[in-house]
Design an enzyme around this catalytic site. Structure first.
Site, PDB file in Angstrom:
ATOM      1  N   ASP A   1      10.744  58.243 111.229  1.00 42.73           N
ATOM      2  CA  ASP A   1      10.631  57.255 110.158  1.00 42.73           C
ATOM      3  C   ASP A   1      11.747  56.227 110.148  1.00 42.73           C
ATOM      4  O   ASP A   1      11.676  55.242 109.432  1.00 42.73           O
ATOM      5  CB  ASP A   1      10.601  57.971 108.798  1.00 42.73           C
ATOM      6  CG  ASP A   1       9.264  58.637 108.571  1.00 42.73           C
ATOM      7  OD1 ASP A   1       8.255  58.072 109.015  1.00 42.73           O
ATOM      8  OD2 ASP A   1       9.242  59.716 107.960  1.00 42.73           O
TER       9      ASP A   1
ATOM     10  N   HIS B   1      15.967  66.406 110.278  1.00 40.42           N
ATOM     11  CA  HIS B   1      14.632  66.967 110.451  1.00 40.42           C
ATOM     12  C   HIS B   1      14.745  68.479 110.442  1.00 40.42           C
ATOM     13  O   HIS B   1      15.719  69.025 110.955  1.00 40.42           O
ATOM     14  CB  HIS B   1      14.034  66.497 111.789  1.00 40.42           C
ATOM     15  CG  HIS B   1      12.556  66.643 111.842  1.00 40.42           C
ATOM     16  ND1 HIS B   1      11.946  67.822 112.167  1.00 40.42           N
ATOM     17  CD2 HIS B   1      11.565  65.752 111.589  1.00 40.42           C
ATOM     18  CE1 HIS B   1      10.649  67.649 112.112  1.00 40.42           C
ATOM     19  NE2 HIS B   1      10.383  66.413 111.761  1.00 40.42           N
TER      20      HIS B   1
ATOM     21  N   HIS C   1       8.659  63.407 103.191  1.00 33.76           N
ATOM     22  CA  HIS C   1       7.751  63.563 104.337  1.00 33.76           C
ATOM     23  C   HIS C   1       7.323  62.157 104.778  1.00 33.76           C
ATOM     24  O   HIS C   1       8.148  61.386 105.255  1.00 33.76           O
ATOM     25  CB  HIS C   1       6.598  64.473 103.904  1.00 33.76           C
ATOM     26  CG  HIS C   1       5.704  64.948 104.997  1.00 33.76           C
ATOM     27  ND1 HIS C   1       5.986  64.818 106.328  1.00 33.76           N
ATOM     28  CD2 HIS C   1       4.491  65.588 104.950  1.00 33.76           C
ATOM     29  CE1 HIS C   1       5.007  65.340 107.046  1.00 33.76           C
ATOM     30  NE2 HIS C   1       4.074  65.804 106.237  1.00 33.76           N
TER      31      HIS C   1
HETATM   32  N1  ACO Z   1      21.276  62.434 104.751  1.00 35.52           N
HETATM   33  C1  ACO Z   1      22.398  63.104 104.409  1.00 35.52           C
HETATM   34  N2  ACO Z   1      22.530  64.453 104.485  1.00 35.52           N
HETATM   35  C2  ACO Z   1      21.476  65.133 104.937  1.00 35.52           C
HETATM   36  C3  ACO Z   1      20.266  64.507 105.339  1.00 35.52           C
HETATM   37  C4  ACO Z   1      20.196  63.100 105.223  1.00 35.52           C
HETATM   38  N3  ACO Z   1      19.089  62.445 105.584  1.00 35.52           N
HETATM   39  N4  ACO Z   1      19.390  65.446 105.748  1.00 35.52           N
HETATM   40  C5  ACO Z   1      20.007  66.612 105.622  1.00 35.52           C
HETATM   41  N5  ACO Z   1      21.267  66.443 105.137  1.00 35.52           N
HETATM   42  C6  ACO Z   1      22.272  67.458 104.919  1.00 35.52           C
HETATM   43  C7  ACO Z   1      21.938  68.313 103.681  1.00 35.52           C
HETATM   44  O1  ACO Z   1      22.516  67.767 102.526  1.00 35.52           O
HETATM   45  C8  ACO Z   1      22.518  69.645 104.074  1.00 35.52           C
HETATM   46  O2  ACO Z   1      23.923  69.552 103.904  1.00 35.52           O
HETATM   47  P1  ACO Z   1      24.771  70.832 103.417  1.00 35.52           P
HETATM   48  O3  ACO Z   1      24.623  71.838 104.527  1.00 35.52           O
HETATM   49  O4  ACO Z   1      26.155  70.335 103.229  1.00 35.52           O
HETATM   50  O5  ACO Z   1      24.129  71.297 102.141  1.00 35.52           O
HETATM   51  C9  ACO Z   1      22.272  69.743 105.575  1.00 35.52           C
HETATM   52  O6  ACO Z   1      22.221  68.369 106.025  1.00 35.52           O
HETATM   53  C10 ACO Z   1      20.984  70.468 105.937  1.00 35.52           C
HETATM   54  O7  ACO Z   1      19.898  69.771 105.303  1.00 35.52           O
HETATM   55  P2  ACO Z   1      18.657  70.463 104.624  1.00 35.52           P
HETATM   56  O8  ACO Z   1      18.189  69.592 103.495  1.00 35.52           O
HETATM   57  O9  ACO Z   1      18.947  71.893 104.332  1.00 35.52           O
HETATM   58  O10 ACO Z   1      17.604  70.405 105.810  1.00 35.52           O
HETATM   59  P3  ACO Z   1      16.051  70.603 105.684  1.00 35.52           P
HETATM   60  O11 ACO Z   1      15.609  71.083 107.011  1.00 35.52           O
HETATM   61  O12 ACO Z   1      15.693  71.405 104.493  1.00 35.52           O
HETATM   62  O13 ACO Z   1      15.503  69.130 105.400  1.00 35.52           O
HETATM   63  C11 ACO Z   1      14.706  66.939 105.698  1.00 35.52           C
HETATM   64  C12 ACO Z   1      14.937  68.298 106.361  1.00 35.52           C
HETATM   65  C13 ACO Z   1      13.866  67.111 104.421  1.00 35.52           C
HETATM   66  C14 ACO Z   1      13.905  66.075 106.669  1.00 35.52           C
HETATM   67  C15 ACO Z   1      16.064  66.294 105.378  1.00 35.52           C
HETATM   68  O14 ACO Z   1      16.809  66.110 106.553  1.00 35.52           O
HETATM   69  C16 ACO Z   1      15.918  64.982 104.611  1.00 35.52           C
HETATM   70  O15 ACO Z   1      15.779  64.991 103.401  1.00 35.52           O
HETATM   71  N6  ACO Z   1      15.940  63.807 105.343  1.00 35.52           N
HETATM   72  C17 ACO Z   1      15.723  62.523 104.731  1.00 35.52           C
HETATM   73  C18 ACO Z   1      14.246  62.311 104.484  1.00 35.52           C
HETATM   74  C19 ACO Z   1      13.497  61.990 105.756  1.00 35.52           C
HETATM   75  O16 ACO Z   1      13.920  61.180 106.569  1.00 35.52           O
HETATM   76  N7  ACO Z   1      12.310  62.622 105.900  1.00 35.52           N
HETATM   77  C20 ACO Z   1      11.428  62.383 107.028  1.00 35.52           C
HETATM   78  C21 ACO Z   1      11.318  63.600 107.870  1.00 35.52           C
HETATM   79  S1  ACO Z   1      10.302  63.244 109.274  1.00 35.52           S
HETATM   80  C22 ACO Z   1       8.734  63.347 108.680  1.00 35.52           C
HETATM   81  O17 ACO Z   1       8.408  63.973 107.711  1.00 35.52           O
HETATM   82  C23 ACO Z   1       7.740  62.570 109.361  1.00 35.52           C
END
Ligand code: ACO
Length: 442
Positions: free
Chosen positions: A377, A321, A282
């Site tokens: 971010d 996201h 987050h």
């Molecule tokens: N890098 C690589 N792969 C990713 C990323 C990433 N940053 N984000 C998602 N994916 C992939 C997942 O591995 C998943 O792949 P799969 O379908 O092969 O299993 C797919 O994309 C879907 O991702 P989920 O994790 O299911 O998406 P979710 O909606 O649960 O997660 C989140 C969203 C937590 C923001 C995620 O994208 C992440 O971890 N990003 C990196 C952390 C980040 O930047 N957080 C800031 C968010 S903005 C904020 O809070 C202000």
């Protein structure tokens, strides 16, 4: 056919019935459930019972990925189109034309203030920037290298011990008083946490400065009689504060509402929300972005890093996201703000790596398929670093403006007669009842 709700079916303007018919194949019974605002009530499923005495059907939704937990009039996001609006105003326009305190008024009260209301609001916040001396002493007692976000969470929680009236959450005047105190004091707590970490004496608020100007003074003033904030920097932070002020039902806001639903005081609920924000998935993500870019070290190593992410060995921090499936509108504004900041500070070497990372990722099938774009971010950390902030303070910089969003959401929740204490159900997958085994026989 079993009907739910009030039994009065409404047609929409095209004459279509706003209901869904569900057949329970276990019993062959049909149920007609109301659809309101594109949602069905999870509770309506409870009447679907497989046998006499059955508890009824529940919905299972880890991470609330498809569950609306409230009705809210504060922030609207269209994740497919990359739209973000506070109380109906596009974020781009607010970032360009409003100040942070004006935006805070909008989020809390529902409308943009007139000149008189804005002046009164600003003055009220200005009058509450000081912390109780005992709060200051308490903060001084933290370990010399305490993480500023840990100090922030602990100190905000401690505020509830100073304002005993805060527990009167059903009293509008008390809610107003705590709202003002929190918005006014979080920059002071944040700045004290920062100075503590550097071993520098705390700087008291200077109420002749703007909200952001005063914050910068508390961060960076040394022996000069009055700190003079750089206007470009002051404006950049003000814009970043506007962008971070609210984002509907994210993890920390959900924590605010969930903890606040027990009717605990708003300081305790805000501390819980800030704790949720602390996590790397987050508000801690911008810190993770800087560590990632530093580790990559050079533009030439970007393709190798992307390969590593695609093989599932790590995340591309600052990408993806839950809601945005296109470019995060805040990231686009931040990118423009970055240009203004770098004109003043000189380029940040990490920016080059970030731009290359974005370019390669946005052309790559893995990221295209999963609709992974830069989020807020991805660039905010690079700006903070260029402004001289150490990475540990990044989540605190996020928490200051988000406090406004948390409070707006908390107030809405308290005033919503439909809201109840947050208490989800579970699917129990543990062992069935078994005989207790005495310790000597285990
Ligand atoms: N890098 C690589 N792969 C990713 C990323 C990433 N940053 N984000 C998602 N994916 C992939 C997942 O591995 C998943 O792949 P799969 O379908 O092969 O299993 C797919 O994309 C879907 O991702 P989920 O994790 O299911 O998406 P979710 O909606 O649960 O997660 C989140 C969203 C937590 C923001 C995620 O994208 C992440 O971890 N990003 C990196 C952390 C980040 O930047 N957080 C800031 C968010 S903005 C904020 O809070 C202000």
């Amino acid at each position: 056919m079993v009907q739910t709700g009030k039994g009065t079916r409404t047609n929409n303007q095209d004459g279509v019935r706003e209901t869904i018919t569900v057949t329970d194949n276990r019993t062959g019974r049909e149920y007609e459930l109301d659809i309101t605002d594109g949602t069905v009530r999870a509770r309506d499923f409870r009447q679907l019972k497989a046998y006499e005495g059955d508890f009824g059907l529940m919905v299972y939704d880890p991470g609330f990925a498809n569950t609306a937990s409230c009705r809210s009039a504060i922030t609207h996001i269209n994740g497919e189109q990359g739209i973000l609006e506070y109380r109906g105003y596009p974020i781009e326009e607010l970032a360009q034309r409003s100040s942070f305190l004006e935006t805070a008024y909008l989020l809390i009260h529902g409308d943009l203030p007139g000149a008189g209301a804005l002046e009164a609001w600003t003055e009220e916040i200005r009058m509450h920037t000081y912390l109780h001396e005992s709060m200051k002493q308490m903060m001084e007692a933290f370990q010399y290298d305490a993480h500023p976000m840990g100090m922030f969470v602990g100190s905000v929680a401690a505020m509830s011990t100073f304002y005993r009236d805060a527990k009167n959450v059903n009293d509008p005047q008390s809610r107003h008083d705590q709202t003002i105190r929190l918005i006014a004091k979080v920059p002071t707590i944040a700045a004290f946490s920062y100075r503590h970490n550097l071993g520098k004496p705390y700087v008291y608020p200077d109420n002749d400065l703007s909200y952001v100007g005063n914050f910068l003074s508390m961060l960076w003033k040394m022996s000069e009689p009055q700190y003079k904030p750089n206007p470009t920097l002051e404006k950049a932070i003000d814009v970043l504060f506007i962008l971070h002020a609210d984002h509907e039902q994210n993890c920390s806001t959900n924590a605010m509402r969930s903890v606040g639903s027990s009717e605990v005081d708003p300081y305790s609920a805000t501390a819980a929300a800030a704790a949720a924000l602390y996590g790397p998935l987050h508000g801690g993500a911008n810190e993770a972005v800087i560590r990632m870019l530093t580790e990559i070290g050079d533009k030439s190593r970007v393709p190798q890093f992307v390969k590593h992410v695609k093989s599932g060995e790590g995340l591309l921090w600052g990408f993806g996201h839950r809601i945005y499936k296109s470019y995060d509108p805040r990231a686009a504004i931040i990118k423009r703000t970055a240009d203004e900041v770098f004109e003043m500070t000189g380029p940040n070497p990490l920016l080059e790596i970030a731009l290359e990372l974005e370019r390669i990722a946005l052309e790559d099938e893995y990221f295209i398929e999963r609709k992974l774009y830069p989020n807020v971010d991805f660039y905010s950390g690079i700006i903070y670093q260029a402004l001289g902030f150490p990475v540990d303070i990044f989540p605190v910089l996020f928490a200051i403006p988000r406090t406004v969003g948390w409070l707006a959401q908390w107030r809405e929740m308290i005033e919503d007669p439909e809201q109840k204490i947050a208490r989800p159900r579970q699917v129990f997958v543990g062992p069935e009842r078994r005989a207790y085994v005495p310790i000597e026989r285990r």
